[in-house]
Design a protein around this motif. Structure first.
Motif, PDB file in Angstrom:
ATOM      1  N   ILE A  48     -54.276 -22.040 -20.844  1.00 36.33           N
ATOM      2  CA  ILE A  48     -52.768 -22.118 -20.900  1.00 36.33           C
ATOM      3  C   ILE A  48     -52.234 -22.756 -19.583  1.00 36.33           C
ATOM      4  CG2 ILE A  48     -50.829 -20.738 -20.976  1.00 36.33           C
ATOM      5  CD1 ILE A  48     -51.987 -19.213 -23.185  1.00 36.33           C
ATOM      6  N   GLN A  70     -46.026 -18.284 -18.779  1.00 36.77           N
ATOM      7  CA  GLN A  70     -47.148 -18.357 -19.106  1.00 36.77           C
ATOM      8  C   GLN A  70     -47.885 -17.173 -19.740  1.00 36.77           C
ATOM      9  OE1 GLN A  70     -49.235 -20.035 -15.763  1.00 36.77           O
ATOM     10  NE2 GLN A  70     -48.703 -22.223 -16.359  1.00 36.77           N
ATOM     11  N   THR A  79     -53.550 -26.317 -18.647  1.00 37.38           N
ATOM     12  CA  THR A  79     -52.930 -27.637 -19.673  1.00 37.38           C
ATOM     13  C   THR A  79     -51.416 -27.624 -19.925  1.00 37.38           C
ATOM     14  OG1 THR A  79     -53.351 -26.461 -21.722  1.00 37.38           O
ATOM     15  CG2 THR A  79     -55.191 -27.696 -20.824  1.00 37.38           C
ATOM     16  N   PHE A  80     -50.830 -26.543 -19.188  1.00 40.28           N
ATOM     17  CA  PHE A  80     -49.237 -26.506 -19.514  1.00 40.28           C
ATOM     18  C   PHE A  80     -48.758 -27.889 -18.860  1.00 40.28           C
ATOM     19  CE2 PHE A  80     -45.288 -25.236 -17.755  1.00 40.28           C
ATOM     20  CZ  PHE A  80     -44.556 -24.739 -18.857  1.00 40.28           C
ATOM     21  N   ASN A  81     -47.727 -28.277 -19.619  1.00 40.00           N
ATOM     22  CA  ASN A  81     -46.918 -29.443 -19.447  1.00 40.00           C
ATOM     23  C   ASN A  81     -45.508 -29.289 -19.474  1.00 40.00           C
ATOM     24  OD1 ASN A  81     -45.723 -31.793 -19.325  1.00 40.00           O
ATOM     25  ND2 ASN A  81     -47.398 -33.028 -20.389  1.00 40.00           N
ATOM     26  N   SER A 121     -43.649 -30.877 -22.478  1.00 41.49           N
ATOM     27  CA  SER A 121     -44.045 -30.526 -23.801  1.00 41.49           C
ATOM     28  C   SER A 121     -43.504 -29.381 -24.351  1.00 41.49           C
ATOM     29  CB  SER A 121     -45.458 -30.116 -23.862  1.00 41.49           C
ATOM     30  OG  SER A 121     -46.328 -31.244 -23.437  1.00 41.49           O
ATOM     31  N   TYR A 158     -44.891 -26.661 -26.602  1.00 42.65           N
ATOM     32  CA  TYR A 158     -46.336 -26.602 -27.556  1.00 42.65           C
ATOM     33  C   TYR A 158     -47.339 -27.266 -26.581  1.00 42.65           C
ATOM     34  CZ  TYR A 158     -44.586 -31.690 -26.992  1.00 42.65           C
ATOM     35  OH  TYR A 158     -44.003 -32.948 -26.678  1.00 42.65           O
ATOM     36  N   PHE A 159     -48.495 -27.250 -27.018  1.00 44.91           N
ATOM     37  CA  PHE A 159     -49.754 -27.898 -26.403  1.00 44.91           C
ATOM     38  C   PHE A 159     -50.231 -28.685 -27.519  1.00 44.91           C
ATOM     39  CE2 PHE A 159     -49.060 -23.725 -24.505  1.00 44.91           C
ATOM     40  CZ  PHE A 159     -49.652 -24.011 -23.133  1.00 44.91           C
ATOM     41  N   GLN A 160     -51.312 -29.742 -26.765  1.00 39.45           N
ATOM     42  CA  GLN A 160     -51.785 -30.761 -27.587  1.00 39.45           C
ATOM     43  C   GLN A 160     -53.079 -30.026 -28.305  1.00 39.45           C
ATOM     44  OE1 GLN A 160     -50.326 -33.538 -28.101  1.00 39.45           O
ATOM     45  NE2 GLN A 160     -48.951 -33.635 -26.361  1.00 39.45           N
ATOM     46  N   THR A 185     -51.488 -28.093 -33.735  1.00 41.07           N
ATOM     47  CA  THR A 185     -50.822 -28.297 -32.352  1.00 41.07           C
ATOM     48  C   THR A 185     -49.924 -26.797 -32.104  1.00 41.07           C
ATOM     49  OG1 THR A 185     -50.141 -30.507 -32.920  1.00 41.07           O
ATOM     50  CG2 THR A 185     -48.729 -29.503 -31.213  1.00 41.07           C
ATOM     51  N   ASP A 228     -56.138 -28.575 -26.465  1.00 44.49           N
ATOM     52  CA  ASP A 228     -55.702 -27.895 -25.325  1.00 44.49           C
ATOM     53  C   ASP A 228     -56.190 -26.547 -25.110  1.00 44.49           C
ATOM     54  OD1 ASP A 228     -54.956 -30.348 -24.263  1.00 44.49           O
ATOM     55  OD2 ASP A 228     -52.946 -29.580 -24.294  1.00 44.49           O
TER      56      ASP A 228
END
Length: 214
Positions: free
Chosen positions: A173, A147, A176-178, A181, A192-194, A205, A197
């Protein structure tokens, strides 16, 4: 090794003479030299997902479009057709490993549509979907390091394009970190993030390249 064919479900749906809803759903079909049973299972996964999306278009989204279009029966001013588009991009395809992402764009009136991204990385020997942890083992220390890497990349981007990320991007970050993704590319990973986000719509994106830990 996998070869990929494109399959498509598409239609233009009308209310009277007005084309009110258009959908186009592209999805992959794989032929592999690794494990044919695995390829069949993966192909069925995408075929079923495409059929489910098509059903949603025909039973839910079309009704919403038609409901709004009925107030302009003579199509004046012209009704801006609502749209649902699914596209995919294969980013890595070597040996028995394939990685791709799919972007779903939905426009239902308003100033602009929205795009949602999903991604899959497959082992065509086993038919199993691989996770981020298979390439970048995650624990408290490595997640923190990852991160921080993303934050530094944002800092550099802001020097070039101010206001391209929200002011509180650091906390966003983290929040919303997934771990789902991600996708592979030849030189490493992309996280990537939506949309919305961590950045405004104009940024699209957000994508970040990081080296694989394996």
């Amino acid at each position: 090794m996998q070869t990929i064919e494109q399959r498509t479900l598409e239609d233009t749906m009308y209310l009277g003479q007005i084309p009110v809803f258009v959908y186009q759903i592209h999805y992959p079909f794989f032929v592999t030299t690794c494990n044919e049973a695995a390829a069949r299972a993966i192909n069925e996964y995408y075929a079923q997902a495409a059929k489910k999306a098509e059903k949603h278009c025909r039973t839910v989204l079309y009704k919403q479009a038609a409901e709004n279009a009925k107030y302009i029966p003579f199509n004046s001013p012209p009704f801006n057709s609502y749209t649902f588009d699914v596209s995919y991009k294969v980013t890595f395809n070597t040996g028995c490993l394939t990685s791709l992402y799919m972007d779903t764009y939905l426009f239902m009136g308003g100033a602009h549509g929205e795009t949602t991204r999903t991604s899959d990385t497959w082992n065509f020997n086993t038919g199993m979907k691989l996770r981020l942890n298979d390439f970048y083992p995650l624990n408290f220390v490595t997640l923190h390091s990852l991160q921080k890497n993303l934050e530094k990349q944002v800092e550099e981007r802001l020097k070039i394009t101010p206001s391209s990320y929200f002011d509180n991007y650091s906390s966003l970050i983290q929040n919303t970190f997934n771990p789902n993704s991600f996708y592979l590319q030849p030189d490493g990973l992309v996280i990537y993030f939506q949309q919305y986000d961590i950045a405004p719509y104009s940024t699209g994106t957000p994508e970040f390249s990081v080296p694989s830990a394996i």
